[in-house]
Enzyme design. Structure first.
Site, PDB file in Angstrom:
ATOM      1  N   GLY A   9      75.318 -84.910  38.717  1.00  0.00           N
ATOM      2  CA  GLY A   9      76.544 -85.461  38.149  1.00  0.00           C
ATOM      3  C   GLY A   9      77.327 -84.404  37.402  1.00  0.00           C
ATOM      4  N   MET A  11      77.022 -83.049  34.503  1.00  0.00           N
ATOM      5  CA  MET A  11      76.206 -81.997  33.897  1.00  0.00           C
ATOM      6  C   MET A  11      75.387 -81.276  34.957  1.00  0.00           C
ATOM      7  SD  MET A  11      76.292 -81.653  30.442  1.00  0.00           S
ATOM      8  CE  MET A  11      74.671 -81.411  29.728  1.00  0.00           C
ATOM      9  N   LYS A 164      67.514 -82.391  19.942  1.00  0.00           N
ATOM     10  CA  LYS A 164      68.800 -82.805  20.512  1.00  0.00           C
ATOM     11  C   LYS A 164      69.251 -84.132  19.912  1.00  0.00           C
ATOM     12  CE  LYS A 164      72.259 -82.711  23.501  1.00  0.00           C
ATOM     13  NZ  LYS A 164      72.645 -84.071  23.782  1.00  0.00           N
ATOM     14  N   GLU A 171      76.451 -84.663  15.081  1.00  0.00           N
ATOM     15  CA  GLU A 171      77.733 -84.737  15.792  1.00  0.00           C
ATOM     16  C   GLU A 171      78.472 -86.038  15.460  1.00  0.00           C
ATOM     17  OE1 GLU A 171      78.428 -85.872  20.297  1.00  0.00           O
ATOM     18  OE2 GLU A 171      77.625 -83.834  20.136  1.00  0.00           O
TER      19      GLU A 171
END
Length: 291
Positions: A9, A11, A164, A171
């Protein structure tokens, strides 16, 4: 080296290209036959020479589990599976244990970089044994940004996806702070050019960042964001970060508030605000608005 890559996809497709640019062979499989180099996981495994490394880039949860289950039946002892999707770190321990019973190694890898990763490189956080990480290292080196930073062996299995997850939680909070500041600037009459205020922050300020650069890009495309609906989804990693904080008794007020703000964005008429308006009317006679 040779790499099998499952999931091509937005990424995965760009990752395939970046790894190939570094001189490695990538054989990709995707359910979309137009994107794939081979048309089954078996064909992908059969196309690689041992010891094989297969990198999985599919949605977290059932899709990742079924892919790893099938690879467990196709791969051989000494091969390695890398989960580069946004899986929950607790799933990594389960996958590593299941594959280890068949002599197959497992590495989890958090990947950040989005659609910009092809040109700029991907920030990588990976977990696993030194032996298994070494088998994947040429691919990590191909994917990471240029320079000394941008990738880390974060620890044992699960550490990559845990790192992550925390990255994504941070974020959330950073984006929320920019969004709140933007709304306040837009609200007052004295500030006549909010976009240029944001642009001025890109140099010399302590809040400059890539997210700020992206905010300026967005305002250049739609100065007051009039074309957007005020709705923001969450990928799940923000929730997992808050849950991990509760499990470890670590206070995360900013990240938690930013997650709840996204939930609020899904309410066109907030039930909570109805109760607050009713209470203010009851105790103070404050005005209420009817639909």
């Amino acid at each position: 080296m040779e790499l099998g890559l499952v999931g091509l996809g937005k990424m995965g497709g760009n990752m395939r290209e970046r790894i190939r640019r570094a001189g490695h062979t990538v054989i990709g499989y995707d359910r979309n036959r137009d994107l794939a180099d081979v048309h089954s996981l078996k064909e992908l495994v059969d196309s690689l020479q041992g010891p094989r490394v297969v990198w999985v880039m599919v949605p977290a949860g059932a899709a990742t589990q079924s892919t790893i289950d099938e690879l467990g039946e196709l791969l051989s002892p000494g091969d390695v599976v890398v989960d580069g999707g946004n899986s929950r770190w607790t799933d990594d321990e389960k996958h590593a244990e299941e594959l280890a019973a068949k002599g197959i190694g497992f590495v989890d890898c958090g990947v950040s970089g989005g659609v910009w990763g092809l040109e700029n490189g991907y920030a990588l956080m990976y977990g696993g044994t030194a032996e298994n990480v070494a088998k994947v290292q040429p691919v990590f080196d191909a994917l990471k940004p240029e320079g000394d930073f941008g990738s880390v062996h974060a620890g044992k299995v699960g550490a990559g996806h845990f790192a992550k997850m925390v990255h994504n939680g941070i974020e959330y909070a950073m984006m929320q702070a920019y969004a709140e500041g933007w709304e306040l600037l837009e609200k007052v009459d004295s500030v006549t050019d909010v976009r240029e205020v944001f642009r001025s922050w890109q140099e010399g300020t302590v809040i400059r960042s890539w997210l700020l650069d992206l905010a300026v890009n967005a305002l250049d495309e739609d100065e007051h964001l009039d074309r957007l609906r005020g709705f923001a989804a969450d990928s799940g990693e923000g929730r997992w970060t808050v849950e991990a904080a509760i499990d470890n008794a670590v206070p995360l007020p900013a990240i938690t508030a930013s997650l709840f703000a996204r939930f609020a964005s899904r309410q066109e008429d907030s039930p909570q605000m109805k109760m607050i308006a009713a209470l203010r009317n009851q105790f103070g006679g404050h005005a209420v608005e009817s639909k």
